[in-house]
Design a protein around this motif. Sequence first.
Motif, mmCIF file in Angstrom:
data_model
loop_
_atom_site.group_PDB
_atom_site.id
_atom_site.type_symbol
_atom_site.label_atom_id
_atom_site.label_comp_id
_atom_site.label_asym_id
_atom_site.label_seq_id
_atom_site.Cartn_x
_atom_site.Cartn_y
_atom_site.Cartn_z
ATOM 1 N N GLN A 227 51.157 50.488 73.991
ATOM 2 C CA GLN A 227 51.849 49.631 73.034
ATOM 3 C C GLN A 227 51.219 49.723 71.646
ATOM 4 O O GLN A 227 51.730 49.148 70.690
ATOM 5 N N VAL A 228 50.093 50.449 71.543
ATOM 6 C CA VAL A 228 49.417 50.642 70.264
ATOM 7 C C VAL A 228 49.794 52.019 69.725
ATOM 8 O O VAL A 228 49.869 52.992 70.490
ATOM 9 N N GLN B 130 46.435 46.698 65.925
ATOM 10 C CA GLN B 130 46.176 45.816 67.065
ATOM 11 C C GLN B 130 44.698 45.491 67.239
ATOM 12 O O GLN B 130 44.359 44.586 68.003
ATOM 13 N N PHE B 131 43.827 46.234 66.556
ATOM 14 C CA PHE B 131 42.396 46.032 66.751
ATOM 15 C C PHE B 131 41.982 44.639 66.301
ATOM 16 O O PHE B 131 42.297 44.202 65.186
ATOM 17 N N GLY B 132 41.273 43.920 67.170
ATOM 18 C CA GLY B 132 40.787 42.588 66.829
ATOM 19 C C GLY B 132 41.771 41.483 67.101
ATOM 20 O O GLY B 132 41.430 40.300 67.002
ATOM 21 N N ILE B 133 43.015 41.845 67.489
ATOM 22 C CA ILE B 133 44.034 40.828 67.766
ATOM 23 C C ILE B 133 44.050 40.487 69.254
ATOM 24 O O ILE B 133 43.887 39.335 69.642
ATOM 25 N N ALA B 134 44.248 41.519 70.070
ATOM 26 C CA ALA B 134 44.222 41.334 71.525
ATOM 27 C C ALA B 134 42.869 41.806 72.049
ATOM 28 O O ALA B 134 42.519 42.979 71.874
ATOM 29 N N PRO B 135 42.084 40.932 72.661
ATOM 30 C CA PRO B 135 40.727 41.303 73.108
ATOM 31 C C PRO B 135 40.712 42.520 74.033
ATOM 32 O O PRO B 135 39.838 43.376 73.905
ATOM 33 N N THR C 89 41.364 45.683 72.059
ATOM 34 C CA THR C 89 40.195 45.951 71.227
ATOM 35 C C THR C 89 39.086 46.587 72.059
ATOM 36 O O THR C 89 38.469 47.574 71.647
ATOM 37 N N PHE C 90 38.858 46.020 73.248
ATOM 38 C CA PHE C 90 37.835 46.562 74.146
ATOM 39 C C PHE C 90 38.149 48.012 74.506
ATOM 40 O O PHE C 90 37.256 48.871 74.499
ATOM 41 N N LEU C 91 39.402 48.310 74.827
ATOM 42 C CA LEU C 91 39.779 49.665 75.230
ATOM 43 C C LEU C 91 39.632 50.657 74.083
ATOM 44 O O LEU C 91 39.227 51.812 74.290
ATOM 45 N N MET C 92 39.950 50.217 72.869
ATOM 46 C CA MET C 92 39.807 51.124 71.722
ATOM 47 C C MET C 92 38.338 51.441 71.456
ATOM 48 O O MET C 92 37.987 52.574 71.138
ATOM 49 N N VAL C 93 37.485 50.440 71.605
ATOM 50 C CA VAL C 93 36.045 50.689 71.468
ATOM 51 C C VAL C 93 35.572 51.594 72.614
ATOM 52 O O VAL C 93 34.760 52.509 72.409
ATOM 53 N N ALA C 94 36.114 51.370 73.803
ATOM 54 C CA ALA C 94 35.717 52.161 74.978
ATOM 55 C C ALA C 94 36.120 53.625 74.851
ATOM 56 O O ALA C 94 35.554 54.485 75.540
ATOM 57 N N SER C 95 37.096 53.925 73.990
ATOM 58 C CA SER C 95 37.514 55.319 73.825
ATOM 59 C C SER C 95 36.378 56.187 73.283
ATOM 60 O O SER C 95 36.377 57.410 73.483
#
Length: 293
Positions: free
Chosen positions: A34-35, A204-209, A212-218
């Motif tokens: 969805q991002v 979407q970063f910082g909006i849905a926890p 955000t976690f998954l994007m950092v995990a990438s």
Amino acid sequence: MPSIKNETRKGLVALAAGCACWGVVPLLYKALDQVDAVEVLMHRVIWSSVFFAIVLAFQQRLREVPTLFVERRERWIILMATLMVAVNWGIFIYSVQSGRALEASLGYFIFPLVSVLLGVFILREAISPRQGLAIGVAAMGVLVLITGAGVVPVLGLVLAVTFGLYGLLKNQVEAGPVLSVSAECLIMLPVALVWLALFNEEGQFGIAPWETFLMVASGPATAIPLVLFSYGAKRVSMGLTGLMFYINPILQFLVAVFLFSEPFTLWHGIAFGFIWAAITIYLTAPKRGKGAA
């Protein structure tokens, strides 16, 4: 001898773990479908850069990164490699998010054969008749998919070609994979930061926890498999390393078909049958020339 066997065993475990991580990473990008794919790519660059910086700092090798840009030839090679890996990462994310993870797995199945072709046409390397047969059989598989299923696997072919060119370029760089990929991320980092600052107003970063976690995990999801693969490749023969690589597309294939429920028709089955036959021929063929493997 026991120590050599122990090192080989460690290498095999590291290779298997690294390739398994690559094989299941579509689950991460599917969870972010969805991002916008470009936003995901930019975060992948940023958090990969952070993770690689931590790894190099731990190894006390951060000062080695600027040395890769001293020579003009190395600068251009790294720049071109950066372009290839950026396209490859972006296309892979888009493939997974758009329901074409099966096609992405096809790309990584045929990538070693594309590498052989690049070696022949660019480096003028020789190949054995059986390697030539493997390429022909793989081409038949792609042709079956095009004519039978009416599907041109553009994304898969782009993934195979960009990854093949990336490998070709990286062979011209003396630095190890962790150091050189760190340099590539460093080149992409300003582009990622500027793009997110200027063109990502509804990000979407910082909006849905969870997102955000998954994007950092990438970042770790990109770096950890590479570190494992690099560690393993130093302790295992090139032939076995190439064989272990196929854990990656096999798992991607299984994830696409059984977890993502992507369409797998009779034509897909025939095409993949050709591809797998080509891989078998390729892996059992005698190697000729410096890069025939």
